[in-house]
Design an enzyme around this catalytic site. Structure first.
Site, short mmCIF file in Angstrom:
data_model
loop_
_atom_site.label_atom_id
_atom_site.label_comp_id
_atom_site.label_asym_id
_atom_site.label_seq_id
_atom_site.Cartn_x
_atom_site.Cartn_y
_atom_site.Cartn_z
N LYS A 8 0.86 -1.19 0.00
CA LYS A 8 0.00 0.00 0.00
C LYS A 8 0.89 1.23 0.00
O LYS A 8 1.71 1.40 0.90
CB LYS A 8 -0.91 -0.01 1.23
CG LYS A 8 -1.69 1.29 1.46
CD LYS A 8 -2.60 1.22 2.69
CE LYS A 8 -3.25 2.57 2.98
NZ LYS A 8 -4.11 2.57 4.19
N ASP A 11 -2.77 10.15 3.58
CA ASP A 11 -4.16 9.74 3.71
C ASP A 11 -4.91 10.74 4.60
O ASP A 11 -4.82 10.68 5.82
CB ASP A 11 -4.21 8.32 4.32
CG ASP A 11 -5.64 7.84 4.56
OD1 ASP A 11 -6.58 8.46 4.01
OD2 ASP A 11 -5.80 6.82 5.27
N LYS A 30 -10.29 12.58 8.26
CA LYS A 30 -9.74 12.21 9.57
C LYS A 30 -9.71 13.43 10.49
O LYS A 30 -9.64 14.56 10.01
CB LYS A 30 -8.29 11.70 9.40
CG LYS A 30 -8.19 10.34 8.76
CD LYS A 30 -6.74 9.88 8.72
CE LYS A 30 -6.61 8.52 8.07
NZ LYS A 30 -7.25 7.44 8.83
N ASP A 44 1.59 6.25 5.63
CA ASP A 44 0.63 5.33 5.03
C ASP A 44 1.16 4.66 3.75
O ASP A 44 0.44 3.96 3.07
CB ASP A 44 -0.69 6.08 4.74
CG ASP A 44 -1.91 5.20 4.93
OD1 ASP A 44 -1.77 4.11 5.52
OD2 ASP A 44 -2.99 5.59 4.46
N ASP A 68 -12.28 6.78 3.77
CA ASP A 68 -11.07 6.57 4.56
C ASP A 68 -10.64 5.10 4.56
O ASP A 68 -9.54 4.77 4.99
CB ASP A 68 -11.30 7.07 5.99
CG ASP A 68 -9.99 7.29 6.74
OD1 ASP A 68 -8.92 7.24 6.10
OD2 ASP A 68 -10.06 7.51 7.96
N GLU A 122 -9.49 3.44 2.20
CA GLU A 122 -8.98 3.56 0.83
C GLU A 122 -7.89 2.55 0.52
O GLU A 122 -7.68 2.21 -0.63
CB GLU A 122 -8.48 4.99 0.58
CG GLU A 122 -7.02 5.27 1.01
CD GLU A 122 -6.77 5.10 2.50
OE1 GLU A 122 -7.74 5.16 3.27
OE2 GLU A 122 -5.61 4.88 2.90
N ARG A 177 -7.65 -0.62 1.11
CA ARG A 177 -8.20 -1.86 0.52
C ARG A 177 -8.64 -1.64 -0.92
O ARG A 177 -8.63 -2.56 -1.73
CB ARG A 177 -9.33 -2.39 1.40
CG ARG A 177 -10.49 -1.45 1.57
CD ARG A 177 -11.34 -1.76 2.78
NE ARG A 177 -10.67 -1.40 4.03
CZ ARG A 177 -11.19 -1.61 5.24
NH1 ARG A 177 -12.38 -2.17 5.37
NH2 ARG A 177 -10.52 -1.25 6.32
#
Ligand code: BES
Ligand code: MN
Ligand code: ZN
Length: 490
Positions: free
Chosen positions: A256, A261, A268, A279, A340, A342, A344
């Site tokens: 990833k 993010d 967030k 991230d 959020d 995201e 996956r």
């Protein structure tokens, strides 16, 4: 900073000698230091407790200016983690003492049941990771920080095995440093584009690198990834690295690569949002692995393919909205109930890409996927879930060997049930049942299908762990060494 194994040259002994001592084991420091060590021992000041450090200054024409004894603890209970820590501590001692080079003396008999190869790796890792500092941007240019050169002297024991482990440890540690440097960069410096150029620089030495841009992703129908990228002006990049011959089996290692993010429109909270620079640590681990493979020391029998889905998750005017439905590359439609979740989404397309173009025998993905895994396991243990127990077990043992522990969480059919959507094939979050880490894995399992696959949720271990000699703060470069141990056994 150079690290090597030797028999104790006068120049490396001259400024500082660090001797590791263990409880109940007589240490004489070898022929050259015998007299100094005997005097130190006779003083009664030497501490054999774990990390106990005592410095003895030497007068006149002694072989060394300083002798430092560092305790390993009880010889029967010494593990590679303690040795890694103490080796890193010896680096710090050398730095404090202002020694540009030093000798680290280790009596094999102090290492108890630890085998020589494991010991060699732990020492190299401790020395190299202990010297790591992130060169942050600042007004005053950094003084070139070379780190302390170290000559490791093994007294007794299996020198060949120790040296083999040491070389392996060096490769993994330097690759971890490479990953840490990328991971520590803020998101305005580490962008998907800069990740792609870092990857391109790894080409050569058996590594090939390909970067797909937005137009190509569109052609391939990677709309789960593209949907996440919509909210940012930073162009998404999909990075494919490969090592080893195309004949035979392929293992895909997928990272990833969210260079930031924000959460997207499901934004967030402000507090600690800066931490979302990390991230992309799944991508960092994959790039670190290829940095290590490039050295040529580890030759896996399978082809290793690294895939990185790199993008930001932003809140620009074109950002995807809760409830939007996107189609992944393999045709599955996804209702984006929470922007959020995201990671996956981008991984779904990366897994689909891997399956389509490489027909892998196994898939391993690494992602800072959920806050839930941090709640469950904290910052010292990563979560692992998958559809194949053998593959899970292989990664768990690789993690054990690297002292990067993995703890398996359940992933059952009932968890997949939770990911159903009223408007698409699946939703990207469950309906608030909890089990956040498992829900993320359940989502990914749909894309893995029947290919043996495991998912490592490294949200906790990628940063924020306790300070431990070979890790101070910021990015840990986690999982690079685990992946290297894993591919070595293939
Ligand atoms: N990148 C985060 C996960 C994360 C959280 C990493 C804390 C490191 C530290 C991920 O994209 C995320 O936001 N996950 C959500 C999922 C939720 C919306 C189902 C989370 O964990 O809150
Ligand atoms: Mn998120
Ligand atoms: Zn994320």
């Amino acid at each position: 900073m150079k690290t090597r194994i030797g028999s104790g040259s006068s120049s490396s002994l001259a400024e500082l000698c660090v001797l590791l001592v263990a409880d109940g084991v007589a240490c004489d420091g070898g022929p050259r230091l015998k007299a100094l060590v005997a005097a130190a021992m006779a003083s009664g000041d030497v501490k054999t407790t774990f990390r106990g450090t005592v410095m003895f200054r030497q007068a006149g024409k002694a072989v060394t200016k300083r002798l430092c004894c560092i305790g390993l603890g009880r010889e029967q209970s010494i593990h590679s983690e303690q040795l890694r820590r103490v080796a890193a501590l010896s680096q710090a001692v050398a730095e404090d003492a202002g020694a540009s080079r030093f000798a680290l003396l280790i009596h094999a008999k102090t290492l108890g049941k630890l085998d020589a190869e494991q010991a060699g790796a732990a020492v190299a890792e401790g020395l190299i990771l202990g010297a790591y500092r992130y060169a942050q941007p600042q007004k005053e240019p950094h003084k070139p920080r070379k780190g302390q050169d170290c000559e490791v002297v093994l007294l007794g024991g299996n020198a060949r095995d120790f040296a083999r482990g040491f070389a392996f440890g060096e490769v993994g540690a330097r690759a971890t440093v490479f990953a840490r440097d990328l991971e520590n960069q803020p998101s305005n410096i580490c962008t998907p584009t800069s990740l792609a150029s870092a990857a391109k620089k790894l080409a050569g030495g058996g590594v090939t690198v390909k970067v797909l841009d937005r137009a190509k992703l569109q052609k391939l129908g990677m709309h789960a990834l593209l949907g996440v990228a919509r909210g940012s002006v930073e162009a998404p990049k999909f990075i494919a690295l490969s090592f080893g011959p195309a004949r035979g089996k392929t293992v895909c290692v997928i990272g990833k690569g969210l260079t930031f993010d924000t959460g997207g429109l499901s934004i967030k909270p402000a507090s600690k949002m800066d931490e979302m620079r990390y991230d992309m640590c799944g991508a960092g681990a994959v790039l670190g692995l290829f940095h290590a493979l490039r050295s040529g020391l580890v030759k896996p029998r399978h082809r290793i393919v690294g895939l990185i889905a790199a993008t930001e998750n932003g809140v620009g005017p074109a950002a995807q909205k809760p409830g939007d439905v996107v189609r992944a590359m393999d045709g599955h439609t996804i209702e984006v109930l929470n922007t959020d979740a995201e990671g996956r989404l981008v991984l779904a397309d990366a897994i689909a890409y891997g399956k389509k173009f490489y027909a892998p025998a196994r898939i391993v993905d690494l992602a800072t996927l959920t806050g839930a895994v941090v709640v469950a396991l904290g910052h010292e243990v990563a979560g692992i879930m998958g559809n194949d127990q053998k593959l899970c077990d292989e990664l768990i043992s690789a993690g054990k060997a690297a002292d990067e522990p993995l703890w398996q969480l359940p992933l059952w059919d009932v968890h997949k049930e939770q990911m159903k959507s009223k408007f698409a094939d699946l939703a990207n979050i469950n309906a608030g049942q909890g089990n956040g880490a498992t829900a993320g894995a359940a989502f990914l399992s749909v894309f893995a299908g029947d290919t043996p696959w495991v998912h490592l949720d490294i949200a906790g271990t990628s940063y924020g762990g306790v300070s431990k000699d070979y890790y101070k703060s910021g990015a840990s470069g986690t999982a690079v060494r685990t992946l290297l141990r894993f591919v070595e056994t293939l």
